[in-house]
Design a protein around this motif. Structure first.
Motif, PDB file in Angstrom:
ATOM      1  N   ASN A 297       9.794  14.531  -3.674  1.00  0.00           N
ATOM      2  CA  ASN A 297       9.591  13.260  -4.400  1.00  0.00           C
ATOM      3  C   ASN A 297       9.647  12.093  -3.413  1.00  0.00           C
ATOM      4  O   ASN A 297      10.500  12.064  -2.531  1.00  0.00           O
ATOM      5  CB  ASN A 297      10.708  13.064  -5.435  1.00  0.00           C
ATOM      6  N   GLY A 298       8.706  11.176  -3.608  1.00  0.00           N
ATOM      7  CA  GLY A 298       8.696   9.975  -2.752  1.00  0.00           C
ATOM      8  C   GLY A 298       8.055  10.230  -1.398  1.00  0.00           C
ATOM      9  O   GLY A 298       8.105   9.370  -0.508  1.00  0.00           O
ATOM     10  N   ALA A 299       7.420  11.411  -1.215  1.00  0.00           N
ATOM     11  CA  ALA A 299       6.827  11.726   0.093  1.00  0.00           C
ATOM     12  C   ALA A 299       5.584  10.885   0.382  1.00  0.00           C
ATOM     13  O   ALA A 299       5.176  10.724   1.534  1.00  0.00           O
ATOM     14  CB  ALA A 299       6.471  13.199   0.147  1.00  0.00           C
ATOM     15  N   GLY A 300       4.960  10.349  -0.671  1.00  0.00           N
ATOM     16  CA  GLY A 300       3.776   9.517  -0.462  1.00  0.00           C
ATOM     17  C   GLY A 300       2.497  10.130  -1.002  1.00  0.00           C
ATOM     18  O   GLY A 300       1.393   9.624  -0.764  1.00  0.00           O
ATOM     19  N   LYS A 301       2.596  11.194  -1.787  1.00  0.00           N
ATOM     20  CA  LYS A 301       1.397  11.894  -2.275  1.00  0.00           C
ATOM     21  C   LYS A 301       0.559  11.011  -3.199  1.00  0.00           C
ATOM     22  O   LYS A 301      -0.661  10.870  -3.018  1.00  0.00           O
ATOM     23  CB  LYS A 301       1.823  13.191  -3.019  1.00  0.00           C
ATOM     24  N   THR A 302       1.229  10.417  -4.209  1.00  0.00           N
ATOM     25  CA  THR A 302       0.468   9.583  -5.152  1.00  0.00           C
ATOM     26  C   THR A 302      -0.116   8.359  -4.444  1.00  0.00           C
ATOM     27  O   THR A 302      -1.249   7.941  -4.729  1.00  0.00           O
ATOM     28  CB  THR A 302       1.378   9.150  -6.323  1.00  0.00           C
ATOM     29  N   THR A 303       0.653   7.834  -3.487  1.00  0.00           N
ATOM     30  CA  THR A 303       0.118   6.671  -2.749  1.00  0.00           C
ATOM     31  C   THR A 303      -1.152   7.075  -1.999  1.00  0.00           C
ATOM     32  O   THR A 303      -2.137   6.328  -1.980  1.00  0.00           O
ATOM     33  CB  THR A 303       1.191   6.133  -1.776  1.00  0.00           C
ATOM     34  N   LEU A 304      -1.130   8.278  -1.414  1.00  0.00           N
ATOM     35  CA  LEU A 304      -2.323   8.738  -0.688  1.00  0.00           C
ATOM     36  C   LEU A 304      -3.501   8.900  -1.658  1.00  0.00           C
ATOM     37  O   LEU A 304      -4.639   8.526  -1.348  1.00  0.00           O
ATOM     38  CB  LEU A 304      -2.022  10.060   0.028  1.00  0.00           C
TER      39      LEU A 304
ATOM     40  N   PHE B 235      -4.070  11.478 -13.844  1.00  0.00           N
ATOM     41  CA  PHE B 235      -2.889  10.717 -13.433  1.00  0.00           C
ATOM     42  C   PHE B 235      -1.615  11.536 -13.650  1.00  0.00           C
ATOM     43  O   PHE B 235      -1.614  12.503 -14.424  1.00  0.00           O
ATOM     44  CB  PHE B 235      -2.830   9.403 -14.214  1.00  0.00           C
ATOM     45  N   GLN B 236      -0.548  11.041 -12.984  1.00  0.00           N
ATOM     46  CA  GLN B 236       0.716  11.782 -13.059  1.00  0.00           C
ATOM     47  C   GLN B 236       1.180  11.952 -14.517  1.00  0.00           C
ATOM     48  O   GLN B 236       1.595  13.020 -14.919  1.00  0.00           O
ATOM     49  CB  GLN B 236       1.779  11.039 -12.264  1.00  0.00           C
ATOM     50  N   THR B 237       1.115  10.852 -15.303  1.00  0.00           N
ATOM     51  CA  THR B 237       1.306  11.011 -16.749  1.00  0.00           C
ATOM     52  C   THR B 237      -0.065  10.747 -17.372  1.00  0.00           C
ATOM     53  O   THR B 237      -0.747   9.809 -16.946  1.00  0.00           O
ATOM     54  CB  THR B 237       2.305   9.990 -17.323  1.00  0.00           C
TER      55      THR B 237
HETATM   56  N1  LIG Z   1       3.855   0.094  -6.018  1.00  0.00           N
HETATM   57  C1  LIG Z   1       4.871   0.388  -5.194  1.00  0.00           C
HETATM   58  N2  LIG Z   1       5.645  -0.589  -4.670  1.00  0.00           N
HETATM   59  C2  LIG Z   1       6.670  -0.284  -3.830  1.00  0.00           C
HETATM   60  N3  LIG Z   1       6.971   0.958  -3.447  1.00  0.00           N
HETATM   61  C3  LIG Z   1       6.236   1.972  -3.932  1.00  0.00           C
HETATM   62  C4  LIG Z   1       5.154   1.737  -4.838  1.00  0.00           C
HETATM   63  N4  LIG Z   1       4.604   2.935  -5.155  1.00  0.00           N
HETATM   64  C5  LIG Z   1       5.316   3.865  -4.492  1.00  0.00           C
HETATM   65  N5  LIG Z   1       6.298   3.289  -3.759  1.00  0.00           N
HETATM   66  C6  LIG Z   1       7.230   3.973  -2.887  1.00  0.00           C
HETATM   67  O1  LIG Z   1       6.454   4.669  -1.917  1.00  0.00           O
HETATM   68  C7  LIG Z   1       7.035   5.942  -1.664  1.00  0.00           C
HETATM   69  C8  LIG Z   1       6.004   7.032  -1.939  1.00  0.00           C
HETATM   70  O2  LIG Z   1       5.841   7.087  -3.347  1.00  0.00           O
HETATM   71  P1  LIG Z   1       4.810   8.074  -4.047  1.00  0.00           P
HETATM   72  O3  LIG Z   1       4.814   7.806  -5.482  1.00  0.00           O
HETATM   73  O4  LIG Z   1       3.510   7.988  -3.332  1.00  0.00           O
HETATM   74  O5  LIG Z   1       5.487   9.478  -3.738  1.00  0.00           O
HETATM   75  P2  LIG Z   1       5.109  10.899  -4.331  1.00  0.00           P
HETATM   76  O6  LIG Z   1       5.085  11.848  -3.185  1.00  0.00           O
HETATM   77  O7  LIG Z   1       3.884  10.832  -5.145  1.00  0.00           O
HETATM   78  O8  LIG Z   1       6.375  11.177  -5.245  1.00  0.00           O
HETATM   79  P3  LIG Z   1       6.457  12.061  -6.590  1.00  0.00           P
HETATM   80  O9  LIG Z   1       6.284  13.489  -6.209  1.00  0.00           O
HETATM   81  O10 LIG Z   1       7.817  11.785  -7.104  1.00  0.00           O
HETATM   82  O11 LIG Z   1       5.384  11.577  -7.497  1.00  0.00           O
HETATM   83  C9  LIG Z   1       8.292   6.036  -2.502  1.00  0.00           C
HETATM   84  O12 LIG Z   1       9.387   5.654  -1.717  1.00  0.00           O
HETATM   85  C10 LIG Z   1       8.056   5.036  -3.606  1.00  0.00           C
HETATM   86  O13 LIG Z   1       9.275   4.509  -4.071  1.00  0.00           O
END
Ligand SMILES: Nc1ncnc2c1ncn2[C@@H]1O[C@H](COP(=O)(O)OP(=O)(O)OP(=O)(O)O)[C@@H](O)[C@H]1O
Length: 657
Positions: free
Chosen positions: A430-437, A477-479
């Protein structure tokens, strides 16, 4: 399938018939009394005419406020512009009357388009504020402008018994303004005709891909842009369309009144129009019709006046609610007790009645499988089918991608490649950055300087989500992000609407091509629902479906546009083992058709079962890239994500990931 299609066709025919009946009722209401030979009384003409005017203005407003969710408190200003400009054009320009009316409507539309340039950048309360300020400005303008007679009104004459406007002539017959001539059936004919045509145009827009795109925008702008809608462009368009309807209503008002006064166009007019829309049912096709008839009947039947008098006589003659106060109270009561308006409330009741009288449909197969055993068996079978990734063309390359959130490095120098016909899993804690990517891939966030994105051979840096969709990328989307008020079928159709290529004019006129494309879209959406085994839920509002089915509908919507690249953000989250197993089978079937899938997922049994290639992220960076077998042996992955106790599952593997 054929049963479902037949039911859909029957449903469409029923809707068409209802529209026809409403249109005919409107026409009869406006025209018949005048054609009967009986002179229309002034008050009767006034009531009927004002209902027609309000109906046209409210239909336009419903597209903007009800369908697109942009609450406008300025629709009355566009009615004013249409009315004054048409009066001026009839009197001063010497243009033939049709051209004078067109000029007035064009003026309203142009002002609406200019206002939309500002309003389209905004949302929610800001749009309401900007349109409120605009309504006040326009009213003051007509109060102050010498050319429009200031408070005395326009045309500026003290003799209001006769109109200064040349009566409109059709084939040599003059259409006398009824307020002055007392009858004027031909004016009523014209007004009625405009009201009916406007209603049909409104219906054509609302019940089309264009209308669906407005409702998508209202629900979620980000999701809408991922199904190919350009939010700013669409907001500009709907603002202009609503202003055009306002302008048309204004030209009708001129025909009815002949003498215009600024006091007819105060902010109260705009307020009344939005109340009519909300009372009838914002975003419902017949909402404006019902809202206008109910509110105006209350006004013209003197019911409101009677309530005011009742208060004065029985409660207090100093503390009472005036007619305007009562209208405000009606709005508050509607918003609290009937948020979907009279039409929405009636539809809910009807649905409840139908569900009570219909046998429950088959539920999704909840039979629990021995998933571990099944996964292992499938994995063993597939282990021998390792694919050669080099044989699959690259369809997406992301290079050197980094993204910061206020100092937090969410993505750090990431590389990612997707290949045609393969499944690439993206995993990590969790929080690795997958959704951001994923969001960087689909244009939600812009790529930083130095990063590159190539999608299907095209340079994709800087492209917004709707342009990335057009390249052939679809996502979930995630949800699940569905349009809850729309049926599952309409949700799926919305996934392909942007690719239908229906022109605005063709939609407005509901040309045969539009009807054909609409039928094809329905057919395709039904096929997809059937492919995912959920066709019996086609007519159910998406918000009423269980979570697992919502995920399936979202997947069907993503598939509707025939994407070359499909990005799924945790599609197994919230699914039971049986549903997850079925999902895996579905994903493999989709990949087998040549689609490249990016699967962001935490469910390792699913990942290992279906992935041809795996990337693992930790703290924004790539810590592993290879096949599923290697993933489970990698010390960094075990330490950061899988844990030392991870039991190795045999997966597909690949020869050269
Ligand atoms: N809009 C935002 N503003 C600030 N920080 C963000 C934002 N979106 C994500 N983050 C942060 O960026 C980091 C990566 O988040 P992200 O959602 O990409 O992780 P993830 O790998 O998809 O996690 P998960 O498996 O829980 O969905 C996390 O520390 C999160 O808190």
């Amino acid at each position: 399938m054929s049963d479902n299609l037949t039911a859909l066709r029957r449903d469409l025919l029923r809707r068409d018939a209802l529209v026809l009946v409403v249109a005919l009722a409107l026409a009869a209401f406006a025209i018949l009394p005048g054609l009967g030979g009986d002179p229309l009384t002034i008050s009767r003409s006034q009531s009927m005419g004002s209902i027609g005017v309000a109906l046209v203005a409210a239909c336009g407003l419903n597209l903007l406020a009800g369908h697109a969710g942009l609450i406008s408190l300025g629709q009355g200003a566009f009615v004013a512009i249409g009315a004054y400009v048409s009066a001026w054009a009839l009197l001063e320009t010497g243009l033939p009357w049709p051209l004078a009316l067109i000029l007035a409507v064009a003026a309203s539309a142009a002002v609406g388009a200019v206002l939309s340039l500002a309003a389209a950048r905004l949302s929610g309360p800001q749009v309401a504020m900007i349109t409120l300020a605009f309504a006040v400005m326009v009213h003051r303008l007509f109060v102050e402008l010498e050319i429009f007679g200031r408070l005395a009104g326009y045309p500026n004459t003290s003799n209001h018994d006769t109109s200064l406007l040349d009566p409109i002539k059709i084939g040599g017959t003059a259409l006398e303004p009824p307020l002055f001539a007392g009858t004027g059936p031909l004016v009523m004919l014209l007004v009625g005709l405009i009201a009916v045509l406007s209603f049909l145009a409104y219906r054509n827009l609302a019940e089309s891909a264009w209308g669906r795109s407005l409702r998508a925008l209202a629900t979620n702008e980000i999701v809408a842009s991922h199904i190919g809608i350009n939010p700013r462009g669409r907001k500009t368009a709907v603002f202009t369309v609503a202003a055009t309807f306002g302008g048309v209503a204004g030209t009708m008002q001129t025909q009815l009144q002949a003498h215009l006064q600024p006091e007819s166009f105060t902010f109260t007019l705009s307020l009344n129009l939005i109340i009519m829309v909300i009372l009838g049912g914002a975003g419902r096709l017949y909402g404006p019709v019902v809202g206008v008839f109910v509110l105006m009947t209350l006004e013209h039947s003197h019911a409101m006046q009677s309530i005011v008098e009742f208060q004065q006589e029985n409660l207090s003659d100093t503390w009472f609610l005036s007619e305007e106060g009562l209208t405000g109270l009606l709005l508050i009561l509607t918003l609290v007790f009937l948020p979907s308006g009279l039409v929405g409330g009636a539809q809910k009741l009807w649905r409840r009645f139908r569900t009570r009288n219909t046998p429950a449909g088959a539920q999704p197969d909840a039979e629990s499988l021995d998933i571990d055993a099944t996964v292992r068996a499938t994995a063993q079978r597939q282990a021998s089918c390792a694919i050669d990734l080099d044989e699959h063309d690259e369809v997406m390359q992301l290079r050197d991608v980094t993204h910061n959130f206020a100092g937090l490095k969410a993505v750090d120098d990431m590389q990612l490649t997707l290949r045609e016909g393969t499944i690439h899993a993206l995993v990590g804690p969790n929080g690795a950055g997958k959704t951001t990517l994923v969001n960087l891939t689909t244009g939600v966030y812009p790529l930083q300087a130095g990063a590159t994105a190539h999608i299907l051979g095209k340079h994709a840096n800087g492209l917004p989500p709707h342009a990335i969709y057009q390249l052939g990328v679809a996502r979930t989307f995630q949800t699940p992000q569905l349009f809850h008020g729309e049926s599952a079928l309409v949700n799926v159709m919305s996934g392909l609407d942007a690719k239908l290529g229906q022109s605005f004019i063709a939609t407005l006129l509901r040309l045969p091509k539009v009807r054909r494309l609409e039928a094809e879209a329905r057919h395709r959406a039904m096929e997809l629902l059937e492919r995912l085994g959920i066709e019996e839920h086609a007519g159910t509002p998406a918000g009423e479906l269980p979570y697992g089915l919502q995920r399936s509908v979202e997947l069907a919507r993503a598939l509707a546009s025939d994407p070359k690249i499909l990005i799924l953000d945790e599609p197994a989250a919230g699914l039971n083992p049986s549903e997850t197993y079925q999902l895996g089978t579905t994903l493999e079937a989709i990949a087998a058709t040549g689609v490249a899938i990016l699967l962001v997922e935490h469910d390792m049994s699913l990942v290992i079962r279906v992935a041809d290639e795996v990337t693992c992220m930790e703290r924004g960076a790539r810590i592993y890239h290879g096949d599923a077998a290697g993933l489970q042996q990698d010390q960094r992955v075990l330490a950061a994500y899988l844990g030392d106790g991870h039991v190795t599952i045999q997966g597909k593997g690949s020869r050269n990931a």
